[in-house]
Write an enzyme that holds these catalytic residues in place. Sequence first.
Site, PDB file in Angstrom:
ATOM      1  N   GLY A   1     -25.427  20.028 -23.840  1.00 39.79           N
ATOM      2  CA  GLY A   1     -25.661  21.082 -24.813  1.00 39.79           C
ATOM      3  C   GLY A   1     -24.648  21.219 -25.924  1.00 39.79           C
ATOM      4  CD  GLN A   2     -20.852  19.162 -24.957  1.00 43.66           C
ATOM      5  OE1 GLN A   2     -21.921  18.758 -24.558  1.00 43.66           O
ATOM      6  NE2 GLN A   2     -19.890  19.541 -24.137  1.00 43.66           N
ATOM      7  NE  ARG A   3     -21.037  22.610 -34.025  1.00 39.80           N
ATOM      8  CZ  ARG A   3     -19.866  23.206 -34.294  1.00 39.80           C
ATOM      9  NH1 ARG A   3     -19.797  24.524 -34.355  1.00 39.80           N
ATOM     10  NH2 ARG A   3     -18.778  22.510 -34.502  1.00 39.80           N
TER      11      ARG A   3
ATOM     12  CB  ILE B   1     -25.726  15.770 -28.132  1.00 40.50           C
ATOM     13  CG1 ILE B   1     -25.096  16.715 -27.130  1.00 40.50           C
ATOM     14  CG2 ILE B   1     -24.791  14.608 -28.426  1.00 40.50           C
ATOM     15  CD1 ILE B   1     -24.750  16.014 -25.802  1.00 40.50           C
TER      16      ILE B   1
END
Lengths: 341, 202, 415
Positions: free
Chosen positions: B70-72, B74
């Site tokens: 869920g990193q911004r 990706i």
Amino acid sequence: MGCLFSKSANHTKLSEDESPQEFSWDKRKQLDVKNFVLDKQSGETIGRLPGSINGQQFIIQNCENCDIYVFDHCATVTVDDCVNCRIFIAAIKSSIFVRDCTDCVVATSCQQFRTRDCKKLTAFLCCVTQPIIESTTGVKFGCLKMFYPQFEQHLQAAGISRFNNNWNNIHDFTPVPGENNCSFLQQQVSLTDYLPLPTVEPLNTIEVSVEARNSVIPYTVGSKQRPAGHSCLIAIFHFNHQIQLTTNVMAMLQEFILVQTAEMTMNDSQAKRVFKKNDCLPQITAGPVIMLEYSVHDVEAIQNILKKADHREMLHISDSIEDGAREIDCLNNLTEMQMSV
Amino acid sequence: MGLLALLKKLKSTPDKELRILLLGLDNAGKTTLLKSLASEDVSHITPTQGFNIKSVNSSGFKLNVWDIGGQRKIRPYWRNYFERTDVLIYVIDSSDRKRFDETGLELSELLEEDKLGGVPIMVFANKQDLFNAAPATEIAESLELTNIRDRPWHIQACSAMTGEGVEAVCIICSKVFPGQYAKLVERNGEHQQAGSNIHITM
Amino acid sequence: MKLKKFLLRYYPPGIILEYEQGGLLKQRTLDILNLQPTSDIDAIVDDLVRTEKLITPSKVEQVRKLVQRLQDKLAQTQDSTFYLFKVLRAHILPLTNVAFNKSGSSFITGSYDRTCKIWDTGSGEEIHTLEGHRNVVYAIAFNNPYGDKVLTGSFDKTAKLWSSESGKCFHTFRGHSSEIVCLNFDPKSTKVATGSMDTSAKIWDVETGVELCTLSGHTAEIISLSFNATGTHLITGSFDNTVMVWDVNTGKRVYTLVGHQAEISSAQFNFDCSLIATGSMDKTCKLWDFTRGCCIGTLRGHDDEVLDIAFDYTGQRLLTASADGTARCYNSTTHSLLSKMEGHEGEISKICFNPSGSRVLTASSDKTARLWDPETGEVKQVLEGHTDEIFSCAFNYEGNCIITGSKDNTCRIWR
């Protein structure tokens, strides 16, 4: 896990909350939030003594020019919108997330280390999994060197193995071609070069040491900064004095450079691949093995010193530099493989 | 698992397997939830760099759960995984109040996606074990979940770390696919827990 | 007829004769499929001389030298140890498939990050990133032996044709209504075929980008497809438990190979395309006669799904890889079991021979790739280091370089 049907699942509409199931958090007592949240502090020195946090969440936000010391174990920590702060948090059971911070120092031991949108951070870590950074520039990473009397106990409460420290192995979600968003601190750097020891009462009553030789977290130079030369693997098998023996061994080998450590459980085929001897298999697979990689010119020097160690039969030392190289290679692969889900 | 198994999981087999997509901001607790569902150890979890898939058996149903990083950076790739999703589980760190807006935004964008049209959504208000956690009702309000009209939705308070509330995933499957689920339950002569009766309504 | 030139083909061993007939330059290949490091060279040469008129007495010595070279080449690649050369971290999400060009000078990687990357093998440097797909790039191929084009197939339901030199996209092939999961160039690089989850396969023209025909008939997803060596026929393997054989020119189905009890995982031709081998989730592998379209053998023994199969370059041996964590090597003529490869701690999802046939490479969900001796089934080397499942692996043509693509977002080069 199985599927538990709640007792009163009759006629429950999809859009309403489930029936009155009792959760542990419903029964929890109210906390004095001030103890666990540091907000909008400026120019302060703030500390928390052992036992004051006791596994709760800790929040730091909107602080400027503060020195913050938490000598306890926490559940999870967020550090948001801070400038020029120096923060020590002894042990964190899950993650520490540093966001929108500039010019800060963070020293901690944790399960996960995460950053986003930070500039000029210095991090001294014992991190059990691979630290990650995102949209962050100018980060310097170093190995946490720390001792205070209750540190070992706090590490245990947080479920952190001091031997699984990935401070040197960073994953950058937003790498910039041709540049490095992070760099690594050299061995000579002391934590106190960046984070002064507290001098105010009652924090100054805690016996803190940041020397490598006293550190509960073994000081490792990291595989990315492995010195030129050869490697020797020392493995301490699982038995009731394993930690003590490990501490003794490390003390006896103080003159040597410790590259990295690991604590892991192996199965038979993994043990055979690393150690290549079949007679020790039951001992190797009996429980978690602690492994130390030292940098050496030849392994005889280490073998000679360790001749005097107690419980010599619970130790494995590489027979030769060729064996050492192969064992370390194998081991690196195994520890990396064990990290993923 | 292999690529072939991934392709198999792309097939729709609504009477046997459910495809569950686990989304949410980084650090929300998705992977911990996944491990908890699979009854695995949750104490050594690495931030997800790609995705994780686990198949969990629940009363004869096979749940194929896809946990996506869920990193911004990706999040734009979440779209890779939308097709054929049977249930969307959106995980929120209930104690990370600073990012309620951000997570609300991501959620509302997901609700506008064509490929997720009509897909039932289950919001897990995770980390309830932390003192700063907003209760599920507060989160439901701030996310305006009651405005959702185009699909079944549910909010569940949970702590993936302690495992509490996690079993709700099975309950949601029984409600979303009552027909198939009832048939399977019948067929497998499924257990009734301590005298409780299950009445499944649409 | 006048012999102009000899050319060598290493794998499988053969000599190519270039000759002039009626003013035209032609080629004929002499296969020496049975060549081993221990073969009697003189006997082989005598045999060749006897059957091939173009080899005049004055040429016999040259032919002997060539056969010797082929034999030396086979002996060369026997027992080299592979070392990790480089870890390539350019993809930001898991990799799907990997493939070398014919010369091995470059390779391609597909990924969930929607790109395909072209790499230089020698330096490990990235040459091009092929961007444009809107979803996972799952299937990839070079137009070997030419290697000037790359074909990518994506979950975005399109395939794209690219120049491997410039990285420019020539065509986007639109028409499938579901994910494209397998594809190939025909041997002459004039056509491409794509197989999709929409249960159809399509053939397209390389030059114009136009769809030539749709191969409909399967009732479930197509997950494997191959052209035969002359490009006249195409086989498709499907989750509907069957393999269908198609006439490429007419687009009509020639026949269906029925017999497997569960989904097909892979379908392959042998070297001379007289046989088709099929692997299935019914735990077996079947061999079929291509001309007659009938099953001539079933290889049983695996405890779980057969996930991949591969012939060696001569077509004499066949490998099966299974979800039970083991692989097997069979004689493709007698169907006898030659060896079992046991040791992986998880499913084996990919298997292949090295071109000389002296080694078998397997890729597994246990995060390792392994090298085996196909004669004895003994494991020769464990390639470890990936931190998650290995999805794909490949040998280069020389057999001295291996690439592995993994769910850990990296590709590793081993030499």
